[in-house]
Structure formats: structure tokens, C-alpha cells
Design a protein around this motif. Structure first.
Motif, PDB file in Angstrom:
ATOM      1  N   LEU A 247       5.031   0.466   4.296  1.00 19.38           N
ATOM      2  CA  LEU A 247       5.331  -0.354   5.467  1.00 19.38           C
ATOM      3  C   LEU A 247       4.082  -0.868   6.183  1.00 19.38           C
ATOM      4  O   LEU A 247       4.163  -1.789   6.996  1.00 19.38           O
ATOM      5  CB  LEU A 247       6.179   0.441   6.466  1.00 19.38           C
ATOM      6  N   THR A 248       2.947  -0.288   5.880  1.00 16.74           N
ATOM      7  CA  THR A 248       1.708  -0.668   6.565  1.00 16.74           C
ATOM      8  C   THR A 248       1.360  -2.129   6.304  1.00 16.74           C
ATOM      9  O   THR A 248       1.414  -2.607   5.169  1.00 16.74           O
ATOM     10  CB  THR A 248       0.550   0.230   6.100  1.00 16.74           C
ATOM     11  N   GLY A 249       1.017  -2.835   7.391  1.00 19.26           N
ATOM     12  CA  GLY A 249       0.580  -4.222   7.271  1.00 19.26           C
ATOM     13  C   GLY A 249       1.693  -5.246   7.147  1.00 19.26           C
ATOM     14  O   GLY A 249       1.419  -6.437   6.954  1.00 19.26           O
ATOM     15  N   ARG A 250       2.931  -4.843   7.307  1.00 15.52           N
ATOM     16  CA  ARG A 250       4.037  -5.776   7.084  1.00 15.52           C
ATOM     17  C   ARG A 250       4.639  -6.343   8.364  1.00 15.52           C
ATOM     18  O   ARG A 250       5.494  -7.222   8.297  1.00 15.52           O
ATOM     19  CB  ARG A 250       5.122  -5.084   6.254  1.00 15.52           C
ATOM     20  N   GLY A 251       4.206  -5.880   9.523  1.00 12.62           N
ATOM     21  CA  GLY A 251       4.706  -6.425  10.781  1.00 12.62           C
ATOM     22  C   GLY A 251       3.743  -7.436  11.371  1.00 12.62           C
ATOM     23  O   GLY A 251       2.598  -7.572  10.931  1.00 12.62           O
ATOM     24  N   ALA A 252       4.192  -8.156  12.399  1.00 15.85           N
ATOM     25  CA  ALA A 252       3.346  -9.158  13.059  1.00 15.85           C
ATOM     26  C   ALA A 252       2.293  -8.509  13.946  1.00 15.85           C
ATOM     27  O   ALA A 252       1.294  -9.134  14.282  1.00 15.85           O
ATOM     28  CB  ALA A 252       4.204 -10.103  13.899  1.00 15.85           C
TER      29      ALA A 252
ATOM     30  N   HIS B 128       6.968   9.685   2.773  1.00 18.22           N
ATOM     31  CA  HIS B 128       5.733   9.329   2.075  1.00 18.22           C
ATOM     32  C   HIS B 128       5.775   7.873   1.606  1.00 18.22           C
ATOM     33  O   HIS B 128       4.805   7.125   1.796  1.00 18.22           O
ATOM     34  CB  HIS B 128       5.530  10.258   0.878  1.00 18.22           C
ATOM     35  N   ARG B 129       6.874   7.450   1.015  1.00 16.50           N
ATOM     36  CA  ARG B 129       6.979   6.056   0.540  1.00 16.50           C
ATOM     37  C   ARG B 129       6.902   5.073   1.702  1.00 16.50           C
ATOM     38  O   ARG B 129       6.199   4.055   1.616  1.00 16.50           O
ATOM     39  CB  ARG B 129       8.292   5.859  -0.227  1.00 16.50           C
ATOM     40  N   TRP B 130       7.602   5.361   2.771  1.00 17.71           N
ATOM     41  CA  TRP B 130       7.589   4.447   3.918  1.00 17.71           C
ATOM     42  C   TRP B 130       6.204   4.388   4.561  1.00 17.71           C
ATOM     43  O   TRP B 130       5.742   3.319   4.962  1.00 17.71           O
ATOM     44  CB  TRP B 130       8.616   4.896   4.951  1.00 17.71           C
ATOM     45  N   SER B 131       5.549   5.546   4.666  1.00 22.64           N
ATOM     46  CA  SER B 131       4.243   5.563   5.323  1.00 22.64           C
ATOM     47  C   SER B 131       3.218   4.752   4.547  1.00 22.64           C
ATOM     48  O   SER B 131       2.263   4.226   5.126  1.00 22.64           O
ATOM     49  CB  SER B 131       3.757   7.009   5.491  1.00 22.64           C
TER      50      SER B 131
END
Length: 411
Positions: free
Chosen positions: A357-362, A351-354
Motif C-alpha cells: 500500500l505504500t506510495g499509493r495515496g495522494a 505484511h502484504r498490506w504494509s
């Protein structure tokens, strides 16, 4: 084997036409009204806007906005037909390039005229598709130079900044944004990057203006999952997913993986969802590239999520540390759950990762992996909790999750 199915009424123009088997040559394309006189640029943009054509590569962005933005850009512009479909469950773009190359090139012609482009590219990784496009270019030389650019087949190779980077001679890997390609793209010029189905529909609606809305609102779909053959289908907007499942021999499915890996999982009520960008987004999914994977009766959404996450982790461009660590953590935790080796605290981690982590990659790969986990937890919390105490029969008998079961062959 992949079968072909058309749910578009036979009196409407369509890309999947049972009466046009095999590869399209110049004579057959001209006989269907292909390569008509191009409308004035502003008139074409207005027609596309009125028809409501949206991109078919994944995001569903209004095509008229893209065309007008490039038309108003200063200096020379470039048009790219993007045929590199990284989604393992999608085959529509490769099929179009192999079997309807003139339709795609006609779309390139119209887009180039509308935006004032001085050069075009067809970007792909499929050698058979490249051969078909080469033959079509020889049959009818384009009005602006059009080059074919081959790339390696990866999940991120079709991302717009990766497309620009590869055409400019670099690796097919995403870059940070801005600038976006419409601001600074191939060779530094403002660049229109359009999915090949989008361009094919641009050509079809121009040749059949009286049916423009019907053409713009129909979708090519790849339907897969379970023992039944995969299906490449064309269906009008508004078609219920349950109707698609019935025609594709998957009426008993318990869940779906929507829009390719980016759309996530959906459980109860999936059959009542319709082919509509806004409706699917409001439901927490996405139409994306039109790839719909149906879980067969007895299929486990935890195993499907682990399979999808494992594929995405293997496809990471490995340029962003947060993507490498994030996709591996999601894939590893979901795989452990599928094997029945998860711990009770894993649900909280997922739940925390989902969420975090959103929006943090290129690019969107990390977002897709996070969304898979988020939708699994949202729609199937009981199945997740049950897996904390041991695998279900479906997952216990399944091979290690690596995404291979999501692949579809081109018909």
C-alpha cells in the motif's frame, strides 16, 4: 496538562526559554535581538545551508534548498507559514504561534525577502494562535502583506497541496502531484510552504549568527504516553531518546512511537537512538514533527498500533479509494488482533498490506498506516503472534482504539 522542559544549554539561543514566560510582545522580542536587518538574500541562503537547517514539519528537507529554489523561480512568489499540525501527539506549532508569534513572523519576513515573495500567509486551525498572530501583526505591520487563513483541524489539512487548496478557497484536502507548490502553488505562483518552527529557527539563527549551527540543530519535541504529564521539550541534536525519556519521567518505557504516527514503532534499543534525521531513518523510523509517544511499562505495542491505525483510518480524506479501503483494512485487522479476535492469517495480510500500500495515496496518510503495521511486525512479532490466541491484559482493559489516547494539550 503539558509541562515545558528545556535541555538546551542556557547560554544558547532557544525557543523554549524559562526566562520568557507568557506571550511574546514586540518589546520583549526586540529586546532579544528580534527583527534584525535582513542579510542579502544569497548570504542568508548560504548561512542557512552552512547551519544545516532542515524542515520541522515532518520530512526534514533542507531549508536552504527550498529558499534557493523559490528565489530562482520566475515571477512573483508566496510564503506560507504552516502551523496546522495534524499529528495528534504534537503541540509545538500551536505553542509557537500562541507564545512566540513575532519569532514566526520574523521568519516569514526573512523568507519573503530571500525568495522575493510579494505575499505571505499564516495557515492554522487554532483560534488562540490566530488571535496571537493578529495582535503581533498589529504591533508591527509586516513588510509584505500577511494574511491569516483558518482551516479545520484534520490530519491531512497541513499537507502542502491541501494548504494551497485551502488558501485558494477550496477544501483542505490533498491533490495529486506534480505540480508541487514550489512549481505552482497559491494563486498559481511558486510557493514556499514552511513549518512554523522552521521559520522560527530561521529568525533565531539570523539574530544569533554565531550560534547558527546550535539553533538549526535543536528540536522542539512533544513527549507523551503513560500516566506522567506530557512534555513540550527543546533538545539539541544528538540527544539520546533514553535521556529524553528520563527527563520526562518515562525511563521505564518498553517501546516508542517515533516522530508522530509516520515514524512507526520501535522496540529494543530505542533508548540508544539519537535525535538525528538520518540515524532515525536508517533505524527504520523518523524524527518527523518531533512527537514521541512512549509506551508505559506493561503497555502493548499491538494496542498502540491499533490506536494509531484507527485514528488514521478516521482521518482519511476519502478521495482515494485505495486509501479508504487500505486504512480501514489495516485498522480493522489491528483492532481485531488487539481484542484477541484475530486469525492466524492476519499476520500475512498485515505484511502484504504494509508492503503493497505504500506510495499509493495522494498524501502520506496511507503510508503512515502501512508503516505502523510494518514496524509492529518487525519489532514485535512475538507480541503479534500471542494476540492471535487472545488479548493481553493491557489490551483487554483498554477502550476501543480510536487515537484519542494519543492526544496532547497545548501548554
Amino acid at each position: 496538562m503539558t509541562e515545558i522542559l528545556s535541555l538546551t544549554p542556557p547560554d544558547r539561543p532557544r525557543l523554549l526559554d524559562p526566562g520568557r514566560p507568557g506571550r511574546e510582545d514586540l518589546a520583549s522580542y526586540l529586546a532579544t535581538g528580534g527583527y534584525p536587518a535582513a542579510p542579502a538574500p544569497e548570504r542568508l541562503v548560504e548561512s542557512v545551508a552552512a547551519a544545516g537547517l532542515r524542515g520541522r514539519g515532518g520530512a526534514g528537507f533542507p531549508t536552504a534548498v527550498k529558499l534557493r529554489t523559490l528565489r530562482d523561480a520566475p515571477g512573483d512568489t508566496v510564503v506560507v507559514a504552516n502551523g496546522e499540525e495534524g499529528e495528534p501527539g504534537s503541540v509545538k506549532d500551536r505553542w509557537l504561534l500562541r507564545h512566540r508569534p513575532h519569532t514566526v513572523l520574523d521568519g516569514v519576513r526573512l523568507a519573503a525577502r530571500t525568495t522575493g515573495a510579494v505575499r505571505g500567509y499564516v495557515y492554522l486551525s487554532d483560534p488562540q494562535a490566530a488571535d496571537a498572530v493578529r495582535r503581533a501583526l498589529l504591533e508591527r505591520p509586516p513588510t509584505v502583506p500577511v494574511d491569516i487563513v483558518l482551516t479545520e483541524h484534520t490530519y491531512v489539512a497541513g499537507e502542502e497541496s491541501a494548504v494551497v487548496r485551502r488558501i485558494d478557497g477550496g477544501p483542505a484536502l490533498p491533490t495529486t502531484k506534480p505540480p508541487r507548490p514550489f512549481e505552482r502553488g497559491v494563486g498559481g505562483a511558486p510557493t514556499l510552504i514552511a513549518n512554523v518552527e522552521t521559520l522560527a529557527r530561521l529568525a533565531l539563527l539570523t539574530a544569533h549568527p554565531d550560534a547558527a549551527v546550535a539553533v538549526a540543530s535543536s528540536h522542539l519535541l512533544t513527549l507523551s504516553g503513560g500516566p506522567a504529564p506530557s512534555v513540550l521539550a527543546e533538545a539539541p541534536a544528538g540527544t539520546h531518546l533514553g535521556t529524553l525519556a528520563g527527563h520526562a519521567g518515562r525511563g521505564g518505557s518498553a517501546a516508542v512511537l517515533l516522530g508522530g504516527l509516520f515514524g512507526g514503532l520501535y522496540g529494543d534499543g530505542w533508548a540508544g537512538l539519537r535525535l538525528d534525521h538520518d540515524e532515525l531513518v536508517a533505524a527504520g523510523g523518523a524524527l518527523g514533527c518531533g512527537a514521541i509517544h512512549f509506551l508505559p511499562p506493561g503497555g502493548c505495542p499491538v494496542g498502540a498500533a491499533a490506536d494509531a491505525a484507527g485514528y488514521l483510518a478516521a482521518q482519511s480524506a476519502r478521495q482515494c479509494g485505495v486509501c479508504v479501503s487500505g486504512t480501514q483494512a489495516l485498522a480493522g485487522t489491528l483492532a481485531a488482533l488487539a481484542r484477541g479476535e484475530g486469525r492466524h492469517e492476519d499476520t500475512g495480510k498485515l505484511h502484504r498490506w504494509s508492503q503493497g500500500l505504500t506510495g499509493r495515496g495522494a498524501c502520506g496518510l496511507l503510508d503512515a498506516s502501512a508503516h505502523i503495521a510494518a514496524t509492529l511486525l518487525r519489532h514485535f512479532p512475538d507480541r503479534v503472534r500471542a494476540h492471535e490466541d487472545g488479548p493481553c491484559p493491557s489490551c483487554a482493559d483498554a477502550p476501543p482504539p480510536d487515537g484519542s489516547r494519543l492526544g496532547v494539550t497545548v501548554p
